[in-house]
Design a protein around this motif. Structure first.
Motif, short mmCIF file in Angstrom:
data_model
loop_
_atom_site.label_atom_id
_atom_site.label_comp_id
_atom_site.label_asym_id
_atom_site.label_seq_id
_atom_site.Cartn_x
_atom_site.Cartn_y
_atom_site.Cartn_z
N ASP A 49 0.86 -1.25 -0.05
CA ASP A 49 0.03 -0.01 -0.11
C ASP A 49 0.93 1.14 0.15
O ASP A 49 0.66 2.19 -0.82
CB ASP A 49 -0.85 0.00 1.34
N GLU A 50 1.75 1.32 1.06
CA GLU A 50 2.74 2.35 0.83
C GLU A 50 3.62 2.84 -0.33
O GLU A 50 3.89 3.73 -0.69
CB GLU A 50 3.65 2.16 2.28
N ALA A 51 4.15 1.50 -0.92
CA ALA A 51 4.83 1.68 -2.14
C ALA A 51 3.99 2.03 -3.22
O ALA A 51 4.46 3.15 -3.99
CB ALA A 51 5.40 0.09 -2.42
N ASP A 79 -0.47 -6.86 -10.97
CA ASP A 79 -0.63 -7.43 -9.54
C ASP A 79 -1.85 -7.08 -8.79
O ASP A 79 -2.41 -7.96 -8.22
CB ASP A 79 0.55 -6.98 -8.66
N LEU A 80 -2.47 -5.95 -8.92
CA LEU A 80 -3.62 -5.58 -8.33
C LEU A 80 -4.93 -6.45 -9.07
O LEU A 80 -5.76 -6.84 -8.17
CB LEU A 80 -3.78 -4.26 -8.59
N GLU A 105 -4.35 -9.84 -7.20
CA GLU A 105 -4.52 -10.25 -5.92
C GLU A 105 -5.77 -9.28 -5.37
O GLU A 105 -5.61 -8.03 -4.85
CB GLU A 105 -3.32 -9.58 -5.25
N PRO A 106 -7.07 -9.64 -5.21
CA PRO A 106 -8.11 -9.02 -4.90
C PRO A 106 -8.15 -8.33 -3.51
O PRO A 106 -8.54 -7.32 -3.48
CB PRO A 106 -9.35 -10.04 -4.93
N GLU A 107 -7.49 -9.02 -2.63
CA GLU A 107 -7.48 -8.40 -1.38
C GLU A 107 -6.53 -7.05 -1.42
O GLU A 107 -6.76 -6.21 -0.71
CB GLU A 107 -6.87 -9.66 -0.33
N GLN A 108 -5.23 -7.32 -1.90
CA GLN A 108 -4.47 -6.15 -1.87
C GLN A 108 -5.01 -4.94 -2.85
O GLN A 108 -5.05 -3.88 -2.34
CB GLN A 108 -3.00 -6.45 -2.64
N GLN A 150 -6.91 0.30 -3.24
CA GLN A 150 -7.64 0.70 -4.37
C GLN A 150 -8.10 2.39 -4.21
O GLN A 150 -7.76 2.86 -5.44
CB GLN A 150 -9.26 0.13 -4.52
N ASP A 151 -8.19 2.83 -3.15
CA ASP A 151 -8.37 4.44 -3.28
C ASP A 151 -7.20 5.08 -3.89
O ASP A 151 -7.28 6.03 -4.78
CB ASP A 151 -8.66 5.02 -1.96
N VAL A 152 -5.99 4.80 -3.55
CA VAL A 152 -4.60 5.33 -3.92
C VAL A 152 -4.46 5.08 -5.52
O VAL A 152 -4.27 5.88 -6.34
CB VAL A 152 -3.35 5.03 -3.16
N TYR A 153 -4.57 3.97 -5.87
CA TYR A 153 -4.45 3.38 -7.38
C TYR A 153 -5.59 4.08 -8.17
O TYR A 153 -5.24 4.59 -9.19
CB TYR A 153 -4.50 1.79 -7.40
#
Length: 195
Positions: free
Chosen positions: A59-61, A116-117, A120-123, A128-131
């Motif tokens: 998330d931070e990355a 990757d997103l 990986e549904p959980e990630q 999601q908001d940032v992306y």
């Protein structure tokens, strides 16, 4: 070995996030914590002093990649001076360059994290908001509404396909075809960082 200061701990954390941002865009989020920490020049055990989980680091990355992209944007100056069309053209040409294709670690987080997103549904739910905000902002810099979204889809799709076919001449053809479709003309290959 003594304890590290708060300042050093914060610097280490920032180094891990920056390293993860580059490695995840280049190799995917399946990069191991051990490999990531080694690349950052830190011990594996230090990871868990800084982060609750690898998912938190992802998330931070992602957030770091979008913030870094905004800070280094080639469009920023031109947008401030009212040269939106020139800025749009530069963004498209740099994005669809051989340099960007060959340097995913320093490239766009939209294309860098998409696969990757998607897997990986959980990630994806966590990030999601940032992306999504990053995708919307990138599209809005190109054009308003659906037109900006369509242009972004063309750019990201062409870049992903060009990376997948890098060893074949079709890779360059894909980049050129998308550049021509979006700008109406062919242009020299930019040799700089893309944002």
């Amino acid at each position: 070995m003594g304890r590290v200061s708060r300042a050093q701990a914060q610097e280490n954390r920032q180094r891990v996030v920056a390293t993860a941002s580059r490695m995840f865009r280049e190799k995917g989020t399946a990069v191991s914590v051990a490999d990531l920490m080694k690349a950052a020049g830190l011990t594996h055990g230090g990871f868990y002093k800084q982060f609750a989980s690898k998912e938190d680091l992802v998330d931070e990355a992602i957030a770091h990649a979008f913030a870094e992209q905004a800070a280094h944007s080639a469009m920023a100056f031109e947008e401030r001076t009212g040269e939106h069309e020139a800025a749009r053209r530069t963004l498209i040409e740099d994005y669809l360059s051989v340099w960007h294709r060959d340097h995913p670690a320093e490239g766009c987080p939209v294309s860098g994290f998409a696969a990757d997103l998607g897997r990986e549904p959980e990630q994806a739910a966590r990030a999601q908001d940032v992306y999504v905000n990053g995708v919307r902002n990138r599209a809005a810099r190109l054009a308003t509404g659906d037109d900006g979204m369509a242009q972004l889809c063309t750019m990201v799709g062409a870049l992903v396909l060009a990376r997948a076919t890098r060893s074949d001449p079709i890779s360059d053809e894909l980049l050129q075809a998308a550049r021509t479709a979006l700008t109406g003309s062919a242009r020299r290959e930019p040799q700089q960082r893309t944002d």
